[in-house]
Design an enzyme around this catalytic site. Structure first.
Site, PDB file in Angstrom:
ATOM      1  CB  ILE A   1      58.259  51.604 -49.469  1.00  0.00           C
ATOM      2  CG1 ILE A   1      57.647  52.874 -48.602  1.00  0.00           C
ATOM      3  CG2 ILE A   1      57.460  51.464 -50.700  1.00  0.00           C
ATOM      4  CD1 ILE A   1      57.412  53.972 -49.531  1.00  0.00           C
TER       5      ILE A   1
ATOM      6  CB  THR B   1      58.334  46.183 -57.155  1.00  0.00           C
ATOM      7  OG1 THR B   1      59.401  46.871 -56.540  1.00  0.00           O
ATOM      8  CG2 THR B   1      58.121  44.912 -57.221  1.00  0.00           C
TER       9      THR B   1
ATOM     10  CE1 TYR C   1      62.115  54.828 -54.870  1.00  0.00           C
ATOM     11  CE2 TYR C   1      60.294  54.710 -56.605  1.00  0.00           C
ATOM     12  CZ  TYR C   1      61.425  54.354 -55.786  1.00  0.00           C
ATOM     13  OH  TYR C   1      61.707  52.746 -56.390  1.00  0.00           O
TER      14      TYR C   1
ATOM     15  CE  LYS D   1      61.164  52.429 -52.063  1.00  0.00           C
ATOM     16  NZ  LYS D   1      60.379  51.562 -53.349  1.00  0.00           N
TER      17      LYS D   1
END
Length: 292
Positions: free
Chosen positions: A205, A46, A135, A163
């Site tokens: 998250i 992001t 991740y 995540k």
């Protein structure tokens, strides 16, 4: 580190000249802290980490750390296309004062699972004073952090969580059940947040937290208090806008959401282009409905 609550995956604001806007970044941090978030993850997807220079990354990490202080946990994104580059990024994050890093598989190289294990082992060996959050985001990397990888690191005290952004809820459920006590599970699929928490996630998250901070904190507060129906009601209101974001042009929609929330964060950097007027109108409709 205890990964709990809402951890916004921070946007990177740009000013009219295209430079990083640290004043707006500080305002967004304060806005989210006031809403009750638990910490922050700068330099993630992001945050357009891939479009930033090393100097810009250092400056962003510095701003976030100075503004937040001891008011929240910090996890720095550290990613790249090869092990050498990722180690450089991990050291950059560490040198900025961060103890925790978020690391996806290296993109483009398409390592096998055995090679991915070696990748993470090399990072742990090269930078012994950081802890890693895995991740899993195969839509971006085309490589999954498979269960074989999770098996190898499940007893490593420095690999503290994952995540999960695959969009595969069954996989998240299996992680929450099979690796309970080994990995802290963090939601990375925004439109599945309620399901994640029901199956053992402790944190989210969350990119949309940049523009919906009070809503997602309200969801977490209600869920943590045992008010499952209340948490469901919040997600029912947010689901259309979350689904729209997940459908495509995620970064641009988060940035436009920030604009609608009153923050001038600028456009995403190329190759990403701004939303069209029609796309903005469509997004604004679901955004305004979520505020009702």
């Amino acid at each position: 580190m205890q990964m709990k609550g809402i951890l916004p995956a921070l946007v990177t604001p740009f000013d009219a000249s295209g430079a990083v806007d640290h004043d707006t970044l500080a305002d967004i941090l304060e806005f989210q802290l006031k809403a009750g978030v638990s910490g922050f993850v700068p330099l993630g997807s992001t945050g357009e980490y891939y479009a930033l220079t090393h100097d810009e990354r250092r400056a962003i990490l510095k701003t976030v750390r100075e503004v937040v202080g001891d008011r929240g946990e910090l996890i720095g994104g550290a990613n790249g296309s090869c092990t050498r580059e990722v180690i450089e990024q991990v050291r950059l994050v560490r040198d900025a004062g961060y103890r925790n890093v978020l690391i996806a598989p290296p993109y483009y190289a398409l390592p096998s699972q055995e090679e991915l294990i070696g990748h993470y082992e090399a990072i742990l060996d090269a930078v012994p004073d950081v802890d890693i959050v895995l991740y899993n985001y195969p839509v971006r990397t085309n490589v999954e952090v498979g269960f074989g990888v999770l098996d190898v690191f499940k007893d490593n005290p420095r690999v503290i969580g994952i995540k999960e952004s695959s969009g595969n809820l069954l996989r998240a459920i299996e992680i929450g059940e099979k690796y309970k006590g080994s990995y802290q599970l963090s939601c990375g699929s925004d439109d599945q947040a309620l399901d994640f928490f029901l199956w053992g996630a402790t944190s989210w998250i969350c990119g949309p937290a940049n523009c919906f901070a009070s809503h997602v904190v309200d969801f977490y507060t209600k869920f943590s208090a045992g008010d499952i129906r209340g948490a469901q009601d919040v997600m029912r209101k947010l689901f259309p806008v979350m689904a729209t974001m997940e459908a495509g042009k995620f970064v641009q929609k988060v940035k436009y959401g920030c604009e609608l929330a009153g923050f001038k964060v600028g456009n995403a950097r190329l190759p990403l282009k701004p939303l069209t007027d029609a796309e903005k109108a469509e997004f604004r409709t679901v955004y305004e409905a979520s505020q009702a």
